[in-house]
Write a protein that holds these residues in place. Structure first.
Motif, mmCIF file in Angstrom:
data_model
loop_
_atom_site.group_PDB
_atom_site.id
_atom_site.type_symbol
_atom_site.label_atom_id
_atom_site.label_comp_id
_atom_site.label_asym_id
_atom_site.label_seq_id
_atom_site.Cartn_x
_atom_site.Cartn_y
_atom_site.Cartn_z
ATOM 1 N N GLY A 132 4.517 145.995 -21.197
ATOM 2 C CA GLY A 132 3.934 144.948 -20.384
ATOM 3 C C GLY A 132 2.443 145.077 -20.182
ATOM 4 O O GLY A 132 1.782 145.988 -20.695
ATOM 5 N N ALA A 133 1.907 144.140 -19.396
ATOM 6 C CA ALA A 133 0.463 144.046 -19.215
ATOM 7 C C ALA A 133 -0.120 145.248 -18.496
ATOM 8 O O ALA A 133 -1.268 145.633 -18.747
ATOM 9 C CB ALA A 133 0.121 142.761 -18.452
ATOM 10 N N ASN A 134 0.653 145.868 -17.592
ATOM 11 C CA ASN A 134 0.101 147.031 -16.876
ATOM 12 C C ASN A 134 0.479 148.355 -17.537
ATOM 13 O O ASN A 134 0.088 149.422 -17.052
ATOM 14 C CB ASN A 134 0.525 147.022 -15.408
ATOM 15 C CG ASN A 134 2.025 147.202 -15.202
ATOM 16 O OD1 ASN A 134 2.765 147.587 -16.107
ATOM 17 N ND2 ASN A 134 2.484 146.919 -13.988
ATOM 18 N N ASN A 135 1.242 148.296 -18.644
ATOM 19 C CA ASN A 135 1.646 149.462 -19.427
ATOM 20 C C ASN A 135 2.504 150.436 -18.622
ATOM 21 O O ASN A 135 2.622 151.599 -18.973
ATOM 22 C CB ASN A 135 0.429 150.207 -20.002
ATOM 23 C CG ASN A 135 0.786 151.056 -21.209
ATOM 24 O OD1 ASN A 135 1.655 150.705 -21.997
ATOM 25 N ND2 ASN A 135 0.149 152.209 -21.344
ATOM 26 N N TYR A 136 3.104 149.949 -17.540
ATOM 27 C CA TYR A 136 4.013 150.774 -16.742
ATOM 28 C C TYR A 136 5.370 150.095 -16.580
ATOM 29 O O TYR A 136 6.094 150.366 -15.624
ATOM 30 C CB TYR A 136 3.405 151.079 -15.369
ATOM 31 C CG TYR A 136 2.586 152.361 -15.359
ATOM 32 C CD1 TYR A 136 3.136 153.564 -14.942
ATOM 33 C CD2 TYR A 136 1.268 152.367 -15.797
ATOM 34 C CE1 TYR A 136 2.409 154.734 -14.942
ATOM 35 C CE2 TYR A 136 0.511 153.533 -15.802
ATOM 36 C CZ TYR A 136 1.092 154.714 -15.374
ATOM 37 O OH TYR A 136 0.349 155.875 -15.380
ATOM 38 N N GLY A 137 5.718 149.214 -17.509
ATOM 39 C CA GLY A 137 6.984 148.509 -17.421
ATOM 40 C C GLY A 137 8.180 149.443 -17.442
ATOM 41 O O GLY A 137 8.157 150.518 -18.046
#
Length: 547
Positions: free
Chosen positions: A90-95
């Motif tokens: 995802g966009a925050n790279n913490y999905g």
């Protein structure tokens, strides 16, 4: 390329396939904002072998596999889902990813089981011993290779085997008597599993500091179990609660002076994952956090994850890393949300450097006002909740962007709409506060939207906030950009606007209907001014001569 957005736990896309058909494009991108991607087969003995483009975990992605044709049937073959372009966090790279089986009395549907699903193309290296952001839930323990406590709902974190297949961790059955933990030899590579039943409730409290790699709590009983810390510190990489149909609940720390602290393993920061998932609407348990979420000598990031999650946070955190709200709300499509991360009266994340919302992430301000950047620098970011719940439900409360606070919708390279919902509350801006917006194409730029019904008087602190712009691909000075959407507050102004070509343009921040929009006007060049002045002078002298 086809893009499919799955908005919430109540939203499902079902991909039914057999060995010879192709029900979805091989280049399709599925963005899961907490929604369910349900893969099924047309018959118990018919495998589906599906290829899609990619799966993006926008907050939390939920992959449910059911390789059977009917309730309580038994599958006999393994199916394959191939991700041609990989798995994205995802966009925050913490999905976070949730993997669940059929959700009834079946033992089928687990990853890499003989009657389950083999997920390929995920890009995770073979022999990865532990994946803290991937949580697996199934009703029966055969999904986990026979590791469990009887025929009740079970949960495990994931790993990959030597062939790169995703499989559930073979966890150690945790000791119910917490006073004996220090004698068990648990350490930072220990994965514990518990089942929430009356016969196996945790008892006592830790009598010393403790460290484990993970704690996976499952259950199919209407019971609550409490991990009492006895004032000690627990170090872990991930703690998860999974439920299938009943209401197992888990409490981390007691709500008193002995609540203790929870942090990540190590002494120089890291990530602590807290995950809660309920596979259907009848599973109504909660994950309560009474302990202090803290640093470990370095800045610790805390990640809340899960689809149809229900976290209750009752204590002020002290971690100085980021807090990621990737947990989506509960089942249902009403305008009053439940679930996600609910903050109690004394709870806050005031020391975190940033509070970031994944797509579909939900936080509920149930008992008090909140301030972003009141005494230390802090950013509120992310968003992109496409469902009806919004990212922050504040109702009658006030959310203040303080003098050290920055409200920055979206993530770097991923513009988004941050959504808030009030009934009589306010989004307030203190003097010195900042709005930070990325502007690209007019329809895909950052914005703040108030949802839940009719536009209302949602803004306060006029003239206090500065709007700082970052102009990206697709930006056009001739376009109009919405900054605040669905708000009736009149006369709201900004302290200033920066980040654009001030030599050639003037920024205009104006209310149009129930939106506050930003547009730009070109500043005439000096030669244009000279012509205007010359023409005015000639007209003046001509009029005098006629007079």
């Amino acid at each position: 390329m086809e893009t499919i957005n799955i908005k919430s736990a109540a939203s499902t896309i079902t991909i039914q396939n057999n060995a010879s058909s192709n029900s979805i494009s091989n280049t399709a991108r599925i963005n899961s904002f907490g929604g369910q991607v349900n893969f099924t087969a047309t018959g118990d003995g018919v495998a589906f072998n599906e290829t899609i483009g990619s799966l993006s975990l926008e907050g939390t992605g939920w992959l449910r596999t059911d390789p059977r044709s009917g309730f309580n049937n038994t599958a006999t073959v393994q199916s394959t889902l191939n991700l041609a372009n990989g798995l994205s966090r995802g966009a925050n790279n913490y999905g976070v990813m949730i993997a669940s089986g059929a959700g009834d009395s079946s033992t089928d549907g687990g990853f890499s089981t003989a009657a389950g699903l083999n997920l390929t193309g995920h890009g995770i290296a073979a022999d990865t011993a532990f994946i803290p952001w991937m949580f697996s839930i199934s009703r029966y323990t055969t999904t986990f290779g026979g590791v469990g406590q009887g025929s009740t709902a079970s949960a495990r974190f994931m790993r990959t085997d030597s062939s790169g297949n995703l499989v559930a961790n073979n966890a150690t059955i945790g000791e119910a008597d917490l006073t004996t933990w220090d004698a068990q030899g648990y350490g930072s590579t220990t994965d514990l599993a518990y089942e929430v039943t009356a016969a196996n409730a945790m008892t006592g409290a830790l009598d010393a500091n403790a460290a484990v790699r993970s704690i996976a709590v499952g259950g199919n009983a209407n019971q609550t179990t409490t991990l009492a810390l006895g004032g000690n510190t627990l170090r872990a990489d991930a703690i998860g609660l999974g439920a299938v149909t009943s209401t197992p609940s888990f409490v981390l720390g007691t709500g008193d002076a002995n609540r203790g602290t929870v942090t990540a393993n190590g002494t120089s920061g890291g990530d602590l994952y807290l995950i809660h998932h309920r596979t259907n609407s009848s599973a109504a348990g909660t994950f309560t956090v009474n302990s202090v979420l803290a640093d470990n000598g370095g800045a610790v990031n805390v990640v809340f994850g899960g689809a149809a999650a229900d976290f209750r946070v009752n204590t002020a955190a002290t971690n100085t890393g980021k807090v990621f709200i990737n947990a989506s709300g509960s089942y249902g499509t009403g305008t009053v949300p439940t679930g996600g991360v609910t903050l109690g009266s004394s709870a806050n994340f005031n020391t975190a450097s940033e509070i970031n919302f994944g797509g579909g992430g939900l936080m509920i301000m149930s008992s008090g006002n909140q301030t972003i950047g009141g005494s230390t620098a802090q950013t509120l970011s992310g968003g992109a909740n496409l469902g009806a719940m919004g990212n922050i439900y504040a109702a009658t409360r006030t959310l203040t962007i303080g003098a050290n606070g920055v409200f920055s919708p979206g993530n770097p390279g991923a513009n988004a709409t941050f959504t808030l919902q009030f009934t009589t509350g306010k989004l307030d801006f203190a003097a010195g506060s900042e709005l930070s917006f990325d502007l690209g194409a007019a329809g895909s730029s950052d914005r703040i939207a108030f949802i839940g019904g009719t536009a209302g008087d949602w803004l306060s602190g006029s003239g206090n906030a500065t709007l700082n712009l970052t102009l990206g691909t697709g930006f056009d000075y001739g376009s109009t950009y919405t900054i605040f959407e669905n708000v009736s507050t009149s006369g709201f102004t900004l302290a200033g606007i920066s980040g654009y070509d001030t030599l050639n343009y003037t920024a205009n921040f104006v209310q149009v209907g129930n939106n506050y929009n930003l547009s730009f006007s070109a500043i005439p060049e000096p030669s244009t001014y000279a012509l205007l002045i010359g023409g005015a002078s000639a007209l003046f002298f001509l009029r005098r001569r006629k007079a």
